[in-house]
Design a protein around this motif. Structure first.
Motif, PDB file in Angstrom:
ATOM      1  N   TYR A 230       7.717 -12.279   2.138  1.00 55.47           N
ATOM      2  CA  TYR A 230       8.586 -11.379   2.904  1.00 55.47           C
ATOM      3  C   TYR A 230       9.903 -12.088   3.208  1.00 55.47           C
TER       4      TYR A 230
ATOM      5  N   GLY B  28       7.336  -1.983  -2.332  1.00 59.31           N
ATOM      6  CA  GLY B  28       5.936  -1.630  -2.516  1.00 59.31           C
ATOM      7  C   GLY B  28       5.126  -2.685  -3.239  1.00 59.31           C
ATOM      8  N   THR B  29       5.713  -3.873  -3.465  1.00 61.26           N
ATOM      9  CA  THR B  29       4.987  -4.958  -4.115  1.00 61.26           C
ATOM     10  C   THR B  29       4.685  -6.046  -3.092  1.00 61.26           C
ATOM     11  N   THR B  30       3.724  -6.871  -3.403  1.00 58.02           N
ATOM     12  CA  THR B  30       3.388  -7.974  -2.508  1.00 58.02           C
ATOM     13  C   THR B  30       4.223  -9.201  -2.861  1.00 58.02           C
ATOM     14  N   GLY B  31       4.207 -10.162  -1.977  1.00 55.31           N
ATOM     15  CA  GLY B  31       4.939 -11.397  -2.212  1.00 55.31           C
ATOM     16  C   GLY B  31       5.521 -11.918  -0.910  1.00 55.31           C
TER      17      GLY B  31
ATOM     18  N   PRO C 175      11.156  -8.533  -7.105  1.00 60.88           N
ATOM     19  CA  PRO C 175      10.109  -7.511  -7.055  1.00 60.88           C
ATOM     20  C   PRO C 175      10.615  -6.278  -6.317  1.00 60.88           C
ATOM     21  N   GLY C 176      10.187  -5.120  -6.779  1.00 63.14           N
ATOM     22  CA  GLY C 176      10.624  -3.878  -6.171  1.00 63.14           C
ATOM     23  C   GLY C 176       9.889  -3.576  -4.881  1.00 63.14           C
TER      24      GLY C 176
END
Length: 160
Positions: free
Chosen positions: A77, A72-75, A69-70
């Motif tokens: 850490y 600025g995305t959630t997920g 994921p780029g």
């Protein structure tokens, strides 16, 4: 009063989506030192330390040949792996360095010493050791006073 988790609760394992299962297994087995305990063909693998059924699940069910994921995305850490003492942490760090894995950062948090880097899929990894709870820095009101001080990696590696 709100619900409180039982104090005996622990994080049991992490399951990561990866783009290339073989590459991910090689990293967690050969660099991180976890044992491969089970495979589900070319789609999933489970690894552990110390004979546990699994600490890490890796799968390509929704991510085969995918991209991290780029910004600025959630997920997730990062996932953190707790080592029992400073010499064990030093040995783990030495293995990571020997494998040529770039280190993103390192910190002495007062309660712990931590090193940060990424796996081949861009998942954040923290390897750390906790200090004894009696040594944890506390404020006058008893709450933790964690810090983000530099960690001397050369001194740590000398303990490997």
């Amino acid at each position: 009063m709100s619900y409180q988790a039982d104090p005996g609760t622990r994080v049991g394992h992490v399951h990561l989506k990866v783009a290339d299962l073989e590459r991910a297994v090689a990293f967690y087995r050969d660099v991180m030192g976890f044992d491969l305990v089970q495979r589900y063909g070319s789609q999933a693998a489970f690894l552990s330390a110390g004979g546990y059924h699994h600490h890490i699940g890796l799968n390509t069910w929704e991510s085969r040949r995918g991209h991290p994921p780029g910004p600025g995305t959630t997920g997730l850490y990062h996932v953190a792996f707790l080592y029992p003492d400073r010499p064990a942490l030093a040995r783990a760090l030495a293995q990571v360095v020997a494998a040529g894995v770039p280190i993103d950062g390192a910190a002495d948090h007062g309660v712990s010493e931590a090193i940060y880097f990424r796996d081949p899929d861009g998942n954040g990894i923290e390897i750390y050791r906790d200090r004894d709870a009696a040594e944890w820095p506390r404020k006058a009101d008893g709450t933790l006073d964690m810090v983000n001080a530099p960690l001397d990696l050369r001194a740590l590696l000398a303990e490997a």
